[in-house]
Design an enzyme around this catalytic site. Structure first.
Site: not given
Lengths: 341, 916
Positions: B185-186, B328, B382, B462-463, B579, B585, B606
């Protein structure tokens, strides 16, 4: 594994937990191994030579007396209907057979190591436990009761099949036979005789009474309490021949110690000359294609004659030496090529 | 608490997932709560997760099972051979039932086939020790005890969070040494997830915060609008939006907060001594934004009974009534609040990812902001866009009822909510964007470099936006200057007039040609050489393209797409998937996991959004980060920082693998040479199932005589020092692809076992051609035979292990020499007493008698040496050209140069600036 509380603490900084225990890290380098191999090789060759020479000095005299061939002296005894058959085997010694001499009988194609055969005995009987004289262990079957439902003591296949050929050795001096005394003591393991096996205690002063209500094994000519009437310490379950027989052989071809020649005129060995071995032929082996043999042998510190060990040591020893040489060459080659690189 | 009163109309409240307290939740700012257990049983999260985890089986276990099958075949064939030969042998006259071994009546009556069957079973029982049952116990012990070394490792201790590594499962230790793909994950993993508000852009004007200027606004915006500011009104609106549009809670009196208190999910409290206020939020971004707003003069004071209070620049308190929070979620990628001002205006503030905001605002506003957003993203920040909308009374009434109804809906509540959300969040006006920096984890680059050096392929999932993720990849040195990037994103797909699908295929084919076909063939396992001659490829794909790829309109293509995709990925040094939705994932991990050669995958993450991929991968690693504990709970191993992954894989994983692989092979080997003499003995005892060894030896062999040395070995062995393993990542490749448990080494061990078994048996067999082995002429029997073989056996297998041991601690010395001493002691003891409970005293004084025979000593010595001779030879012959020493020589200089190269790379990344 561990709960939060414990992990919240700093881990112990010990050599063990950090995998940093002081350690010896041997690296078998050529510098150690090549001389090591050489040394081991030389030592083995030394031992091998010693063993081989020792084995060569051991004298062995071997005679098959099964009577399989028509012209062999015991051929007549192979007929199962003959009773109390004896045959004579002549032995001519050209030189002194050094003493002490050990007299073995040998059987081949005889499987004392059958599993069922091996368990077919009652240890409690053999420790003189008279309770087991009434109810032998089931493993003795089918040699536990005779046809009249009497208990066989000692029960089981091993005891029942006890070797019962007997031998007498005569030295022929000028046509007259002089019996060579055979010593039947000390042929079984000391621990078997003194600790493992026990005779039942006397009943009313009679040894035979202790065996009341039991019958002898089917194949035996006489009951256990009459195995040696001359010497009570060699009688019953403590009979040395019986003890020797009860220690099962490892392989289908085996020998067992019968007597030693240690006494009288022959304590130094059998002098050159002619001998005659009288065999009281009782033990049938031809039904299962077995063979019977007698061996006379003297022993050394390594036991009886056995060339295998000496040869094995010689071979492995020379192998080690050869390998150390090969390794030296290989090592030298690679070392040089390493230097080049 | 009264929910229902008789005199009152019952109020209907909706309860959703957000009201659930999950296992492990702790009370934060309330003394007590009342709760109802909604569900207990097998379908709770915990139970389901537990099941999921227990299914993870390591490659080693699969190898064990394969070997076990081989040994099972050996066992059965041994039994069949013996049974057949027994009946062949018995057919000869006089062999079956010699007079001295007559059968009982019962045996005679038994049917021949029944006898055969029982004979077969007896042989199975006799030879069953060849199946190393005790291995399973030892393996379990090794895994359980071995995992403590991970927990104990002080290098994994992080002083910041006062925690070390956590091992949730001990089944996968050795898998750490087999990893071929790392999915990381980033946010929070590669980066610290320690958000810092860097700058914002209001109405196209850039605001960069400078500490030395007392927290006020300074503009150094885009070139064209230098030294300009947005209108004051817009500025304040934007800052109000930042202050209102979040779910942050204020914790007053921050002084008493200690880091130790933030045990669970709600992290991100930043004790600010000068403010005496700290914020709690589920996402660190929100805190960064609120604090950013604070620096510009707007302070969020807290939420009191649905009223949000903020202190504005004039130190006045403004109050807003919080009407609705549109939560969210990762699919919407935005959140909104609806508030009412004092003056009665109803406002909607929305913030979210640019991709989800831009389509919902007026297009003419987008362009000015987009530039900033893209530049910020390229720099690795970000970005979030902020939009607002004024709701008229009617609009609000519609939205309000819609939301209420949707919340009360019992079915498809989420879908209905989503629909209302989408309906409300339209026609907004864009007011600005923010940039938040997420710093790289310490030693992230070094770790990634080491992983790549170890031949592990690193995929970043990553998202985040592609640009953000890409710059992180550069910073982590996953992509390097020379790396040719192959992009497969919505943008590359849409530049032509052709249909998306066709373009996708075209690109795939093109990339495939470049990365796979034109690339020089490289051997598996040595995919990345240190030479720069090989062109390195980095592959980038985004979520939308991936879903198109996974579910193409024509099903027939699915396979083709996937194959092309996988092959490209396998030939790229690093792959970046941006994205991504959490489920995607997991999809990616699954796809790689099931690809050809079924490589071992490792996921590290994490956050809660990484849980699915952590569960999917062979090994799941949780980073004890800021985004709660879900990842840690669902992981197999949890480490405080990404940098610990290097030691976990390169040192711990490598050692565990070597240890357990050796353990497994050794167990099979030692049982083979244990039982082979027993099998051979059948040929000499008329196939009568006579055991060669005494029952005590048969049972004690695996339990006492040979178990401890291998256990100690499998816990303590370090065939190479940990420092060496860490310094030379390439060593990891030596054990790649289950190298020590493939068929070749297995064959080697098996042959060794057979050779030694033959030696043991026939050596003693030739010795016993004259069983008079004592100097008093007495003869040895069958138990002496077995005991000699067994003594040689125990000494040989123990010394074989001693030869293999490279790391002799006092424990190894103790157990190896102790085991041998124990064997001797036990044999004396076992043979020295007449045991009252035994029916037969078979071994009585057998051992002592054996030792009194010189020949027995000599044969034992020579057989041990002879059995170990091939091993010794191999050890020696292997040494001068040991792969280890040479490789070290060759590797060191090149890794030195590569470090320098990396350093220059880092510098250039930092100076990487936006130009358009």
């Amino acid at each position: 594994m561990k709960n939060e509380g414990e992990t919240a603490e700093r881990p112990d900084n010990t050599a063990f937990t950090q995998q940093r225990l002081p350690a010896w890290q041997p690296i078998l380098s050529a510098g150690i191994v090549i001389p090591g191999f050489l040394l081991i090789g030389l030592a083995f060759i030394g031992i091998g030579v010693g063993l081989f020479l020792t084995s060569q000095t051991i004298q062995v005299l071997e005679r098959d007396y099964t009577g399989f061939d028509k012209d062999s002296p015991c051929f007549s005894c192979t007929n199962p209907n003959t009773q109390n058959c004896t045959c004579e085997i002549t032995i001519a010694l050209s030189e002194l057979f050094k003493g002490p001499i050990f007299f073995y009988y040998g059987l081949s194609n005889y499987y004392q190591n059958f599993r069922k055969y091996g368990v077919s005995k009652d240890y409690y009987q053999l420790t003189g436990d008279t309770k087991s004289f009434k109810s032998p262990q089931e493993s003795c079957s089918p040699f536990d009761f005779d046809s009249n439902k009497n208990v066989i003591v000692p029960c089981g296949a091993i005891a029942n099949s006890m070797f019962n050929d007997t031998f007498e050795l005569y030295h022929i001096i000028n046509g007259t036979k002089k019996q060579v005394p055979l010593d039947g003591k000390g042929i079984s393991w000391w621990t078997d005789y003194n600790l493992k096996y026990r005779n039942p205690s006397f009943v009313n002063g009679s040894f035979a009474k202790a065996f009341d209500g039991t019958v002898k094994p089917i194949n035996w000519p006489k009951p256990a309490y009459e195995l040696d009437l001359t010497d009570q310490s060699n009688n019953g379950f403590l009979n040395q021949d019986f003890l020797v027989w009860m220690r099962r052989s490892a392989l289908p071809e085996f020998r067992k110690l019968y007597r030693r020649i240690t006494e009288g005129d022959y304590s130094a060995g059998l002098p050159a000359g002619n001998y005659s071995l009288t065999v009281h032929y009782n033990y049938p082996v031809l039904t299962f294609d077995g063979r019977k043999k007698v061996f006379f042998s003297n022993v050394s510190w390594m036991g009886g004659k056995n060339d295998f060990l000496g040869i094995a040591y010689l071979v492995v020893g020379s192998l080690c030496v050869v390998m150390s040489v090969v390794m030296l060459i290989v090592y030298a080659k690679f070392k040089f090529s390493d230097d080049d690189a | 608490m009264h929910i229902y009163k008789a005199d009152q109309e019952p109020a209907v409240r909706s309860l959703g997932p957000e009201n659930l307290l999950l296992k492990g939740a702790t009370l934060k700012n309330t003394k007590k709560i009342n709760g109802v257990a909604v569900y207990t049983g097998m379908e709770t999260k915990m139970a389901l997760n537990y099941q999921g985890k227990s299914q993870k089986r390591s490659a080693v276990e699969k190898s064990i099972n394969a070997f076990l099958l081989v040994y099972l075949c050996i066992l059965i064939s041994k039994a069949v051979v013996c049974t057949t030969l027994k009946y062949v042998w018995q057919s000869k006259d006089g062999q079956d039932e010699p007079w001295y071994n007559q059968k009982t009546q019962k045996e005679k009556d038994t049917n021949m086939y029944v006898k055969m069957f029982t004979d077969f079973l007896s042989f199975m029982v006799l030879f069953n020790f060849i199946i190393p049952v005790s291995m399973y116990v030892t393996v379990e012990m090794q895994k359980f005890l071995g995992s403590f070394f991970i927990t104990w490792d002080k290098d994994f201790f992080d002083p910041e969070i006062q925690e070390g590594a956590l091992v949730n499962t001990s089944d996968l230790n050795e898998e750490l040494g087999q990893v071929e793909y790392v999915f990381t994950d980033k946010t929070g993993t590669l980066t610290q997830n320690n958000m810092e508000f860097i700058e914002c852009c209001i109405d196209g004007f850039q605001y960069r915060h400078r500490d030395e200027l007392d927290g006020f606004t300074v503009t150094d915006g885009p070139v064209s609008k230098l030294q300009q500011k947005a209108g004051l009104e817009k500025e304040e609106l934007f800052l109000r939006a930042l202050c209102l549009c979040h779910t942050v809670q204020v914790k007053e009196d921050g002084a008493e907060e200690t880091p130790g208190d933030q045990v669970d999910g709600v992290d991100g409290m930043f004790p600010q001594p000068e403010e005496e206020r700290c914020f709690i939020a589920s996402s660190p971004d929100e805190i960064a934004l609120v604090k950013g707003a604070m620096r510009y003069g707007f302070t969020f004071l807290g939420l009191e009974s649905k009223n949000m209070k903020i202190k504005n620049r004039q130190n006045d308190i403004e109050e807003y009534k919080l009407l609705h929070v549109l939560n969210f979620d990762p699919v919407r990628r935005r959140m909104s609040v609806i508030v009412q001002t004092k003056s009665g205006e109803t406002l909607l503030f929305c913030k979210g990812a640019d991709s989800s905001i831009f389509p919902r605002v007026k297009p003419e506003e987008v362009e000015r902001i987009r530039l900033h957003v893209e530049r910020n993203a390229t720099e690795g920040y970000r970005t979030l866009c902020v939009a607002f909308k004024q709701l008229s009374a009617e609009e609000y009434a519609v939205a309000d009822t819609g939301l209420r109804e949707a919340r009360l809906a019992l079915q498809d509540r989420e879908d209905k909510l989503m629909a209302i959300y989408n309906q409300v969040e339209t026609g907004m006006s864009l007011i600005g964007a923010t940039a938040v920096e997420d710093r790289l984890q310490e030693e992230a680059a070094e770790t990634m470099e080491a992983l790549q050096g170890a031949g592990i392929k690193v995929w970043v999932l990553t998202g985040d936006k592609m640009e953000t993720a890409k710059s992180t990849c550069y910073a982590c040195r996953l992509f390097q200057r020379g790396t040719e990037l192959l992009e497969l994103t919505v943008r590359t797909l849409e530049d032509g007039r052709t249909k998306r699908e066709d373009k996708l295929l075209e690109l795939l084919r093109d990339y495939h040609r470049r990365a796979v076909q034109d690339a020089p063939p490289v051997k598996a396992g040595v995919t990345r050489s240190w030479s720069t001659a090989n062109q390195e490829y980095g592959f980038i794909i985004d979520g939308a393209t991936l879903s198109l790829l996974m579910n193409p309109p024509r099903d027939a293509d699915a396979c083709l797409y996937r194959n092309l995709f996988l092959q490209i990925c396998q030939n790229s040094t690093a792959v970046l998937c941006c994205r991504m939705a959490p489920l995607q994932k997991a999809q990616i991990v699954k796809m790689v996991k099931n690809s050809k050669g079924s490589p071992i995958t490792l996921s590290i993450g994490d956050g809660a959004n990484d849980v699915s991929m952590i569960l999917e991968a062979h090994v799941g690693i949780g980073v004890k980060g800021k985004e709660g504990r879900q990842a840690v709970r669902n992981s197999d191993y949890a480490i405080p920082k990404l940098k610990h992954l290097k030691k976990l894989l390169l040192a711990h994983g490598h050692l565990y693998y070597v240890r357990i692989a050796h353990l497994v092979q050794y167990f099979f080997y030692k049982n083979l040479c244990f039982i082979l003499p027993q099998f051979l003995y059948q040929f000499f005892c008329g196939y009568s199932q006579q055991p060669l060894y005494d029952a005590a030896y048969l049972t004690m062999y695996n339990i006492c005589f040979t178990s401890m040395p291998i256990l100690a070995y499998s816990l303590l062995e370090q065939h190479m020092a940990i420092e060496v393993l860490l310094d030379n990542a390439t060593l990891y490749r030596q054990i790649a692809k289950n190298a020590m448990l493939r068929w070749r080494p297995f064959l080697y061990w098996t042959v060794l076992g057979i050779f030694q078994g033959l030696m043991f048996f026939f050596g003693v067999r030739f010795l016993f051609s004259n069983p008079a082995l004592q100097d008093n002429g007495q003869v040895f029997g069958n138990w002496s035979y077995g005991t000699i073989v067994f003594t040689v056996l125990v000494f040989t297998v123990t010394l074989k292990l001693a030869l293999d041991t490279r790391h002799w601690t006092w424990i190894n010395h103790f157990v190896i020499w102790g085991s041998l001493a124990f064997y001797v002691f036990f044999s004396f003891f076992w043979g020295g007493i007449i045991w009252p409970f035994l029916k037969q005293q078979r071994l009585y004084f057998v051992f002592a008698n054996m030792l009194s025979s010189v020949s027995a000593w000599l044969v034992i010595i020579i057989l041990i040496l002879l059995s170990l001779l091939p091993e010794l030879l191999l050890v020696v012959l292997r040494k001068p050209r040991g792969p280890h020493s040479r490789q070290m020589k060759r590797r060191l200089p090149s890794s030195g140069t590569s470090t320098i190269f990396m350093l220059s790379q880092t510098a250039s990344t930092h100076s990487f600036s936006w130009s358009d």
